[in-house]
Write a protein that holds these residues in place. Structure first.
Motif, PDB file in Angstrom:
ATOM      1  N   PRO A 213      27.386  59.439  44.077  1.00  0.00           N
ATOM      2  CA  PRO A 213      28.673  58.874  44.498  1.00  0.00           C
ATOM      3  C   PRO A 213      29.529  58.463  43.299  1.00  0.00           C
ATOM      4  O   PRO A 213      29.012  58.236  42.208  1.00  0.00           O
ATOM      5  CB  PRO A 213      28.259  57.643  45.297  1.00  0.00           C
ATOM      6  N   LEU A 214      30.824  58.331  43.515  1.00  0.00           N
ATOM      7  CA  LEU A 214      31.737  57.923  42.434  1.00  0.00           C
ATOM      8  C   LEU A 214      31.574  56.439  42.100  1.00  0.00           C
ATOM      9  O   LEU A 214      31.692  56.038  40.953  1.00  0.00           O
ATOM     10  CB  LEU A 214      33.188  58.216  42.850  1.00  0.00           C
ATOM     11  N   GLY A 215      31.272  55.636  43.104  1.00  0.00           N
ATOM     12  CA  GLY A 215      31.123  54.188  42.857  1.00  0.00           C
ATOM     13  C   GLY A 215      32.475  53.529  42.672  1.00  0.00           C
ATOM     14  O   GLY A 215      33.522  54.108  42.960  1.00  0.00           O
ATOM     15  N   THR A 216      32.442  52.309  42.137  1.00  0.00           N
ATOM     16  CA  THR A 216      33.683  51.561  41.957  1.00  0.00           C
ATOM     17  C   THR A 216      33.833  51.164  40.488  1.00  0.00           C
ATOM     18  O   THR A 216      33.087  51.645  39.641  1.00  0.00           O
ATOM     19  CB  THR A 216      33.733  50.364  42.935  1.00  0.00           C
ATOM     20  N   MET A 217      34.805  50.291  40.187  1.00  0.00           N
ATOM     21  CA  MET A 217      35.168  50.053  38.777  1.00  0.00           C
ATOM     22  C   MET A 217      34.697  48.702  38.276  1.00  0.00           C
ATOM     23  O   MET A 217      35.491  47.861  37.882  1.00  0.00           O
ATOM     24  CB  MET A 217      36.693  50.182  38.612  1.00  0.00           C
ATOM     25  N   GLY A 218      33.387  48.459  38.291  1.00  0.00           N
ATOM     26  CA  GLY A 218      32.803  47.223  37.761  1.00  0.00           C
ATOM     27  C   GLY A 218      32.862  47.189  36.242  1.00  0.00           C
ATOM     28  O   GLY A 218      33.402  48.099  35.606  1.00  0.00           O
ATOM     29  N   PRO A 219      32.289  46.148  35.617  1.00  0.00           N
ATOM     30  CA  PRO A 219      32.325  46.020  34.150  1.00  0.00           C
ATOM     31  C   PRO A 219      31.744  47.258  33.480  1.00  0.00           C
ATOM     32  O   PRO A 219      30.721  47.778  33.915  1.00  0.00           O
ATOM     33  CB  PRO A 219      31.425  44.811  33.872  1.00  0.00           C
ATOM     34  N   THR A 220      32.394  47.727  32.442  1.00  0.00           N
ATOM     35  CA  THR A 220      32.019  49.012  31.877  1.00  0.00           C
ATOM     36  C   THR A 220      32.192  49.047  30.361  1.00  0.00           C
ATOM     37  O   THR A 220      32.881  48.199  29.778  1.00  0.00           O
ATOM     38  CB  THR A 220      32.861  50.144  32.523  1.00  0.00           C
TER      39      THR A 220
ATOM     40  N   ASP B 100      31.931  30.296  32.053  1.00  0.00           N
ATOM     41  CA  ASP B 100      30.925  30.452  31.000  1.00  0.00           C
ATOM     42  C   ASP B 100      30.340  29.074  30.670  1.00  0.00           C
ATOM     43  O   ASP B 100      30.805  28.064  31.205  1.00  0.00           O
ATOM     44  CB  ASP B 100      31.527  31.179  29.778  1.00  0.00           C
ATOM     45  N   PRO B 101      29.334  28.991  29.789  1.00  0.00           N
ATOM     46  CA  PRO B 101      28.714  27.684  29.521  1.00  0.00           C
ATOM     47  C   PRO B 101      29.671  26.666  28.908  1.00  0.00           C
ATOM     48  O   PRO B 101      29.408  25.472  28.951  1.00  0.00           O
ATOM     49  CB  PRO B 101      27.584  28.022  28.537  1.00  0.00           C
ATOM     50  N   LEU B 102      30.798  27.099  28.350  1.00  0.00           N
ATOM     51  CA  LEU B 102      31.773  26.136  27.808  1.00  0.00           C
ATOM     52  C   LEU B 102      32.739  25.651  28.897  1.00  0.00           C
ATOM     53  O   LEU B 102      33.655  24.871  28.631  1.00  0.00           O
ATOM     54  CB  LEU B 102      32.580  26.778  26.671  1.00  0.00           C
ATOM     55  N   GLY B 103      32.574  26.185  30.102  1.00  0.00           N
ATOM     56  CA  GLY B 103      33.436  25.757  31.212  1.00  0.00           C
ATOM     57  C   GLY B 103      34.711  26.576  31.339  1.00  0.00           C
ATOM     58  O   GLY B 103      35.591  26.243  32.135  1.00  0.00           O
ATOM     59  N   ALA B 104      34.829  27.652  30.569  1.00  0.00           N
ATOM     60  CA  ALA B 104      36.029  28.499  30.646  1.00  0.00           C
ATOM     61  C   ALA B 104      35.793  29.629  31.658  1.00  0.00           C
ATOM     62  O   ALA B 104      34.702  30.212  31.694  1.00  0.00           O
ATOM     63  CB  ALA B 104      36.335  29.087  29.277  1.00  0.00           C
ATOM     64  N   PRO B 105      36.804  29.944  32.474  1.00  0.00           N
ATOM     65  CA  PRO B 105      36.627  31.014  33.457  1.00  0.00           C
ATOM     66  C   PRO B 105      36.300  32.342  32.777  1.00  0.00           C
ATOM     67  O   PRO B 105      36.817  32.635  31.691  1.00  0.00           O
ATOM     68  CB  PRO B 105      37.993  31.119  34.140  1.00  0.00           C
ATOM     69  N   VAL B 106      35.446  33.150  33.422  1.00  0.00           N
ATOM     70  CA  VAL B 106      35.179  34.496  32.899  1.00  0.00           C
ATOM     71  C   VAL B 106      36.296  35.428  33.377  1.00  0.00           C
ATOM     72  O   VAL B 106      37.129  35.052  34.202  1.00  0.00           O
ATOM     73  CB  VAL B 106      33.794  35.026  33.348  1.00  0.00           C
ATOM     74  N   CYS B 107      36.295  36.615  32.852  1.00  0.00           N
ATOM     75  CA  CYS B 107      37.291  37.615  33.237  1.00  0.00           C
ATOM     76  C   CYS B 107      36.945  38.170  34.620  1.00  0.00           C
ATOM     77  O   CYS B 107      35.768  38.383  34.918  1.00  0.00           O
ATOM     78  CB  CYS B 107      37.250  38.730  32.181  1.00  0.00           C
ATOM     79  N   ARG B 108      37.954  38.388  35.441  1.00  0.00           N
ATOM     80  CA  ARG B 108      37.738  39.001  36.756  1.00  0.00           C
ATOM     81  C   ARG B 108      38.434  40.361  36.800  1.00  0.00           C
ATOM     82  O   ARG B 108      39.605  40.475  36.442  1.00  0.00           O
ATOM     83  CB  ARG B 108      38.302  38.103  37.859  1.00  0.00           C
ATOM     84  N   ILE B 109      37.677  41.356  37.260  1.00  0.00           N
ATOM     85  CA  ILE B 109      38.248  42.707  37.412  1.00  0.00           C
ATOM     86  C   ILE B 109      38.593  42.908  38.880  1.00  0.00           C
ATOM     87  O   ILE B 109      37.739  42.718  39.744  1.00  0.00           O
ATOM     88  CB  ILE B 109      37.215  43.785  37.021  1.00  0.00           C
ATOM     89  N   THR B 110      39.834  43.311  39.140  1.00  0.00           N
ATOM     90  CA  THR B 110      40.203  43.740  40.494  1.00  0.00           C
ATOM     91  C   THR B 110      40.629  45.197  40.349  1.00  0.00           C
ATOM     92  O   THR B 110      41.708  45.473  39.808  1.00  0.00           O
ATOM     93  CB  THR B 110      41.369  42.886  41.045  1.00  0.00           C
ATOM     94  N   ALA B 111      39.779  46.120  40.731  1.00  0.00           N
ATOM     95  CA  ALA B 111      40.104  47.528  40.467  1.00  0.00           C
ATOM     96  C   ALA B 111      39.196  48.469  41.241  1.00  0.00           C
ATOM     97  O   ALA B 111      38.022  48.171  41.463  1.00  0.00           O
ATOM     98  CB  ALA B 111      39.963  47.818  38.966  1.00  0.00           C
ATOM     99  N   ASP B 112      39.777  49.592  41.606  1.00  0.00           N
ATOM    100  CA  ASP B 112      39.001  50.644  42.263  1.00  0.00           C
ATOM    101  C   ASP B 112      39.627  51.994  41.945  1.00  0.00           C
ATOM    102  O   ASP B 112      40.814  52.073  41.607  1.00  0.00           O
ATOM    103  CB  ASP B 112      39.006  50.423  43.783  1.00  0.00           C
ATOM    104  N   PHE B 113      38.810  53.036  42.049  1.00  0.00           N
ATOM    105  CA  PHE B 113      39.341  54.393  41.869  1.00  0.00           C
ATOM    106  C   PHE B 113      40.222  54.757  43.061  1.00  0.00           C
ATOM    107  O   PHE B 113      39.984  54.308  44.186  1.00  0.00           O
ATOM    108  CB  PHE B 113      38.194  55.402  41.739  1.00  0.00           C
TER     109      PHE B 113
END
Ligand SMILES: Cc1cc2nc3c(=O)[nH]c(=O)nc-3n(C[C@H](O)[C@H](O)[C@H](O)COP(=O)(O)OP(=O)(O)OC[C@H]3O[C@@H](n4cnc5c(N)ncnc54)[C@H](O)[C@@H]3O)c2cc1C
Ligand code: SF4
Length: 567
Positions: free
Chosen positions: A490-497, A446-459
């Protein structure tokens, strides 16, 4: 960095859940500081403008959230998915309850006891392999009093289907027992809704009006809904939507016990050598402040709850606050909202007015409301046929293979059919799995230099099977109502929601959960966590009312046990 005057409780984030929790705390006489990354928005800020709300993403586009959109990959070996251009959630007093659809569902009794009920009815082998699902440490009966309080405070309209065990087929006959009727009657139905309800009854199903945190008549000092049609990502210009910005937060302010600090971006929760929380650091107008507090409640939505904990490293918690058991970020899942269905009808539906919380719901195929013995999955879905037709989205319709996708033949088709197609809202069970999780992104910051959240996930298989099953049921319903064409997405995947669960799960076992049955950290006893990040199952219904009921329960528990928790 200036150290501010110590307060009893800091609530980080005044959204749907933090905005509810401040009320019981302030009413109990505790001094509360609410630190909110956004500002105040008022009725005049909310224009019925599809371009602005749904495409240019006002006001999220200019906000903190926009710089911290989580990254996503379906699994640890897969490449990243394209990052969405717009964060779904809001910064503002009221948070995402400002522009949400306001469907206000309770979970069903089964949702709290999926493991034991499934094992009892079908055998332990029916819990999908790799799922980390657990029974909740509480039941629906434990949460019912808090659902009731929140429904009264924010103003929920609907029709009860089960009052103390008395079933009423005008409401949801599958819901768990509730102590009384909704505070207001449901949003009205149109001819289209009547048709869909009548068709559903004809095929033996049990339609009912969906519950909504939307006034159907004057409630307190707020107006009833005017069905104006731009509720989807639009705040309410007549304050009929029960956002916490117009309900619980101003009520808490009136006690004189709540101070709201806007544009306050919390960067870390601080702890002492014993692992007790001492307060929070935040940035406002480029200055950093330390706000000491006896207790901190974290309510920044699932992704930011997890990120804030993981970023709050200390000697006592070298891997992030409350993460000495490695559970922060685990048991993540998001609602299975893909696998849509679209139908074309040979008549106008007159859906130009109305709102997405207004509609016909079917729970016959949700949760464990039907026999799964001959099936190869557990769970199910809620089907919701609603009104919401805006010009740009209407013209973005499919041609169902009946016209080209451009030129004058396309224009003629859209002109004739823009009000003749429909897609439902299908919310389906998702389970948590060992390899679906949240952590910090190793490169995106992010602009403060802190890592953003990462999602690792799928249906997984269970979700895919539910999706196909629900599409069959929806097609059956649309065809019975006269659809001339039906197509499936399609079902798609599990992105930010907007429906993100887990990451700080509630449970009695500290080895597999972050918070206890009251929402307080197993490791840092004066830290509470609010939001769907504490939920271990999703059921087939939107999360917010449940997260708000849990937030009230956590705050009420804190007020009652102040000395024990605050130390
Ligand atoms: C378009 C849309 C429609 C939706 N429809 C429904 C629906 O019909 N029914 C339903 O149940 N749910 C719905 N949802 C989901 C619902 O909005 C969320 O479940 C709910 O808002 C979550 O509550 P929360 O308090 O966890 O998060 P939020 O309401 O997002 O509140 C979090 C707050 O924390 C603040 N914050 C974040 N980080 C920081 C920080 N570092 N420092 C200080 N403050 C911070 C944010 O500014 C925000 O105000 C919808 C969401 C969207 C986007
Ligand atoms: S449809 Fe109703 S609740 Fe939604 S924004 Fe309009 S008036 Fe408000």
């Amino acid at each position: 960095m200036p150290t501010l005057k110590k307060t009893d409780v800091v609530v980080i984030g005044l959204g749907a859940t933090g905005g509810v929790a401040v009320l019981p705390l302030a009413q109990a006489g505790l001094e509360v500081v609410g630190l909110e990354a956004g500002g105040w928005l008022a009725a005049k800020d909310f224009a019925p403008d599809e371009l602005r709300n749904n495409f240019r993403a006002w006001p999220q586009a200019a906000q903190k959230a926009q710089h911290e959109i989580p990254t996503h990959r379906p699994n640890a070996r897969a490449p990243y998915s394209p990052r969405p251009a717009i964060h779904p959630m809001m910064n503002g007093v009221g948070g995402t309850s400002l522009h949400y659809w306001a469907q206000s569902w309770r979970l069903s009794p089964w949702d709290f006891k999926v493991v034991s009920e499934t094992t009892k009815r079908y055998g332990a082998s029916r819990i999908p392999k790799g799922s980390t699902i657990e029974d909740w440490p509480i039941t629906l009966a434990d949460l019912e009093p808090y659902y009731d309080i929140v429904e009264q405070e924010i103003g929920v309209s609907g029709k009860a289907g089960n009052i103390n065990g008395m079933i009423d087929s005008r409401g949801n006959i599958f819901e768990g027992p509730r102590r009384r009727e909704y505070p207001m009657p449901p949003l009205r139905w149109s001819e289209w809704h009547d048709r869909m309800a009548s068709v559903a009854r004809g095929i033996g199903w049990h339609p009912f009006p969906g519950p909504a945190a939307i006034n159907t008549k004057s409630y307190g000092n707020r107006s009833g809904c005017v069905y104006h049609g731009y509720c989807n990502r639009g705040g309410c210009h007549v304050n009929a939507k029960g956002s916490t910005a117009v309900t619980t937060i101003p009520k808490a302010q009136k006690t004189g016990k709540l101070s709201v600090v806007t544009q306050a971006h919390v960067t870390a929760i601080e702890v002492d050598a014993n692992g007790r929380v001492t307060g929070v650091t935040y940035i406002k107008d480029r200055e950093a402040y330390f706000q000491p507090a006896s207790v901190v409640l974290l309510a920044t939505y699932t992704y930011e709850n997890v990120r804030t904990l993981l970023l709050s490293k200390s000697k006592a918690f070298p891997n992030g606050l409350s993460n000495n058991h490695g559970q922060v970020g685990r048991h993540y899942f998001s609602h299975n909202q893909g696998a849509g269905v679209q139908a074309l009808f040979p008549f106008n539906l007159n859906n130009w007015y109305g709102l997405p919380a207004q509609g016909v719901a079917i729970d016959d195929w949700a949760d464990d409301n039907f026999d799964h013995a001959p099936l190869d999955f557990i769970g199910g879905g809620n089907m919701f046929v609603y009104s919401d037709r805006r010009p740009i989205s209407a013209a973005s319709m499919s041609t169902f293979g009946k016209a080209p996708a451009w030129g004058s033949a396309w224009k003629k088709f859209v002109k004739e059919n823009a009000d003749r197609w429909h897609n439902p809202y299908l919310q389906k069970t998702t389970l948590p799995y060992e390899d679906n999780y949240l952590d910090l992104d190793p490169t995106v910051k992010d602009p403060l230099g802190a890592p953003v959240c990462r999602i690792t996930a799928d249906f997984k298989d269970n979700e895919r099977k539910i999706a196909a099953f629900m599409q069959d049921k929806m097609e059956q319903w649309y065809r019975a109502a006269g659809a001339v064409a039906v197509q499936r997405g399609p079902l798609g995947t599990m992105g930010p929601t907007t429906h993100a669960y887990g990451g700080t799960r509630m449970g009695s076992n500290p080895d597999t959960n972050v918070v206890d049955a009251w929402g307080f950290s197993h490791e840092a006893p004066n830290l509470g966590i609010l939001g769907a990040s504490v939920m271990g199952t999703s059921g087939a219904h939107n999360p917010t009312l449940t997260a708000q009921a849990l937030a009230w329960r956590t705050a009420g528990h804190l007020a009652k046990n102040w000395k024990g928790i605050a130390g």
